[in-house]
Design a protein around this motif. Structure first.
Motif, PDB file in Angstrom:
ATOM      1  N   LYS A  11     -16.823  84.225  19.856  1.00 10.87           N
ATOM      2  CA  LYS A  11     -15.991  85.395  19.573  1.00 10.87           C
ATOM      3  C   LYS A  11     -16.060  86.366  20.739  1.00 10.87           C
ATOM      4  N   PRO A  12     -15.089  87.282  20.811  1.00 13.33           N
ATOM      5  CA  PRO A  12     -15.052  88.217  21.950  1.00 13.33           C
ATOM      6  C   PRO A  12     -16.073  89.351  21.788  1.00 13.33           C
ATOM      7  N   GLU A  13     -17.337  89.004  21.935  1.00 14.12           N
ATOM      8  CA  GLU A  13     -18.426  89.975  21.805  1.00 14.12           C
ATOM      9  C   GLU A  13     -19.520  89.649  22.810  1.00 14.12           C
ATOM     10  N   VAL A  14     -20.295  90.662  23.100  1.00 16.08           N
ATOM     11  CA  VAL A  14     -21.499  90.493  23.896  1.00 16.08           C
ATOM     12  C   VAL A  14     -22.664  91.027  23.072  1.00 16.08           C
ATOM     13  N   LYS A  15     -23.717  90.249  22.984  1.00 14.94           N
ATOM     14  CA  LYS A  15     -24.934  90.681  22.285  1.00 14.94           C
ATOM     15  C   LYS A  15     -25.764  91.460  23.296  1.00 14.94           C
ATOM     16  N   VAL A  16     -25.972  92.740  23.013  1.00 14.00           N
ATOM     17  CA  VAL A  16     -26.672  93.613  23.949  1.00 14.00           C
ATOM     18  C   VAL A  16     -28.011  94.024  23.337  1.00 14.00           C
ATOM     19  N   PHE A  53     -39.230 100.819  21.967  1.00 14.17           N
ATOM     20  CA  PHE A  53     -38.224 100.781  20.912  1.00 14.17           C
ATOM     21  C   PHE A  53     -37.159  99.779  21.330  1.00 14.17           C
ATOM     22  N   LYS A  54     -36.580  99.076  20.338  1.00 16.02           N
ATOM     23  CA  LYS A  54     -35.627  98.021  20.655  1.00 16.02           C
ATOM     24  C   LYS A  54     -34.586  97.897  19.553  1.00 16.02           C
ATOM     25  N   THR A  55     -33.361  97.551  19.937  1.00 16.71           N
ATOM     26  CA  THR A  55     -32.315  97.190  18.990  1.00 16.71           C
ATOM     27  C   THR A  55     -31.371  96.206  19.674  1.00 16.71           C
ATOM     28  N   VAL A  56     -30.741  95.358  18.868  1.00 13.83           N
ATOM     29  CA  VAL A  56     -29.768  94.388  19.362  1.00 13.83           C
ATOM     30  C   VAL A  56     -28.453  94.660  18.647  1.00 13.83           C
ATOM     31  N   VAL A  57     -27.378  94.791  19.428  1.00 14.21           N
ATOM     32  CA  VAL A  57     -26.067  95.137  18.883  1.00 14.21           C
ATOM     33  C   VAL A  57     -25.014  94.211  19.477  1.00 14.21           C
ATOM     34  N   ASN A  58     -24.097  93.724  18.640  1.00 13.98           N
ATOM     35  CA  ASN A  58     -22.940  92.974  19.139  1.00 13.98           C
ATOM     36  C   ASN A  58     -21.832  93.960  19.455  1.00 13.98           C
ATOM     37  N   VAL A  59     -21.373  93.947  20.702  1.00 13.69           N
ATOM     38  CA  VAL A  59     -20.357  94.882  21.179  1.00 13.69           C
ATOM     39  C   VAL A  59     -19.084  94.100  21.497  1.00 13.69           C
ATOM     40  N   PRO A  60     -17.928  94.530  20.963  1.00 17.67           N
ATOM     41  CA  PRO A  60     -16.685  93.814  21.257  1.00 17.67           C
ATOM     42  C   PRO A  60     -16.328  93.908  22.736  1.00 17.67           C
ATOM     43  N   THR A  61     -15.776  92.818  23.262  1.00 25.52           N
ATOM     44  CA  THR A  61     -15.381  92.793  24.673  1.00 25.52           C
ATOM     45  C   THR A  61     -13.869  92.844  24.850  1.00 25.52           C
ATOM     46  N   ASP A  62     -13.119  92.851  23.755  1.00 29.56           N
ATOM     47  CA  ASP A  62     -11.663  92.786  23.847  1.00 29.56           C
ATOM     48  C   ASP A  62     -10.975  94.114  23.526  1.00 29.56           C
ATOM     49  N   GLN A  63     -11.741  95.203  23.445  1.00 31.20           N
ATOM     50  CA  GLN A  63     -11.143  96.491  23.097  1.00 31.20           C
ATOM     51  C   GLN A  63     -11.000  97.418  24.297  1.00 31.20           C
ATOM     52  N   GLN A  64     -11.919  97.354  25.238  1.00 31.41           N
ATOM     53  CA  GLN A  64     -11.833  98.143  26.461  1.00 31.41           C
ATOM     54  C   GLN A  64     -12.801  97.572  27.480  1.00 31.41           C
ATOM     55  N   ASP A  65     -12.654  97.991  28.737  1.00 33.23           N
ATOM     56  CA  ASP A  65     -13.451  97.426  29.820  1.00 33.23           C
ATOM     57  C   ASP A  65     -14.876  97.955  29.875  1.00 33.23           C
ATOM     58  N   ALA A  66     -15.085  99.166  29.418  1.00 31.99           N
ATOM     59  CA  ALA A  66     -16.412  99.764  29.508  1.00 31.99           C
ATOM     60  C   ALA A  66     -16.677 100.611  28.278  1.00 31.99           C
ATOM     61  N   TYR A  67     -17.914 100.721  27.938  1.00 26.03           N
ATOM     62  CA  TYR A  67     -18.336 101.566  26.824  1.00 26.03           C
ATOM     63  C   TYR A  67     -19.436 102.490  27.311  1.00 26.03           C
ATOM     64  N   GLN A  68     -19.461 103.693  26.744  1.00 22.40           N
ATOM     65  CA  GLN A  68     -20.513 104.640  27.083  1.00 22.40           C
ATOM     66  C   GLN A  68     -21.602 104.571  26.021  1.00 22.40           C
ATOM     67  N   PHE A  69     -22.810 104.857  26.414  1.00 22.59           N
ATOM     68  CA  PHE A  69     -23.869 104.978  25.436  1.00 22.59           C
ATOM     69  C   PHE A  69     -24.916 105.945  25.961  1.00 22.59           C
ATOM     70  N   LYS A  70     -25.593 106.557  25.054  1.00 25.10           N
ATOM     71  CA  LYS A  70     -26.776 107.330  25.393  1.00 25.10           C
ATOM     72  C   LYS A  70     -27.701 107.222  24.209  1.00 25.10           C
ATOM     73  N   TYR A  71     -28.972 107.540  24.411  1.00 28.27           N
ATOM     74  CA  TYR A  71     -29.863 107.469  23.268  1.00 28.27           C
ATOM     75  C   TYR A  71     -30.510 108.813  23.029  1.00 28.27           C
ATOM     76  N   LYS A  72     -30.865 109.002  21.768  1.00 22.56           N
ATOM     77  CA  LYS A  72     -31.457 110.269  21.353  1.00 22.56           C
ATOM     78  C   LYS A  72     -32.891 110.013  20.935  1.00 22.56           C
ATOM     79  N   LEU A  73     -33.793 110.802  21.458  1.00 23.16           N
ATOM     80  CA  LEU A  73     -35.187 110.750  21.058  1.00 23.16           C
ATOM     81  C   LEU A  73     -35.412 111.804  19.985  1.00 23.16           C
ATOM     82  N   CYS A  74     -35.899 111.382  18.847  1.00 24.86           N
ATOM     83  CA  CYS A  74     -36.245 112.340  17.792  1.00 24.86           C
ATOM     84  C   CYS A  74     -37.750 112.525  17.836  1.00 24.86           C
TER      85      CYS A  74
END
Length: 107
Positions: A11-16, A53-74
């Protein structure tokens, strides 16, 4: 924060895999990933015995060329801190208070 990508053939996803090294956690009890690919909804990252800390997310690759992300420390006491990924693919101004990390999803 090491960033690992595995492109799926079925499928058009990348496991990140997002990881936050212990040195970057500021002894946080919780860390949340906030990202454009899920409309900035917080994703709680799992705390490992090593202190990372770790997480694995499937991100679609067919919606746009790049995605932004940042993380929050609580931090203890409910204080929040934002940080960028030290190993991001790129950085982009967020229009408010600095830059966001960018995850490139195109192969």
């Amino acid at each position: 924060m090491p960033l690992k990508k595995q492109y799926l053939k079925s499928k058009p996803e990348v496991k990140v895999t997002f990881e936050v090294e212990k040195e970057a956690t500021q002894d946080a009890e919780q860390i949340f990933l906030l990202a454009e690919f899920n409309q900035w909804q917080p994703i709680e990252m799992s705390k490992l015995k090593s202190g990372k800390f770790k997480t694995v997310v499937n991100v679609p690759t067919d919606q746009q060329d790049a995605y932004q992300f940042k993380y929050k420390l609580c931090l203890e006491g409910g204080a929040e801190a934002y940080d960028n990924d030290w190993e991001a693919d790129a950085y982009q101004p967020n229009g408010v208070d600095g830059d966001n990390s960018v995850l490139q999803v195109a192969q």
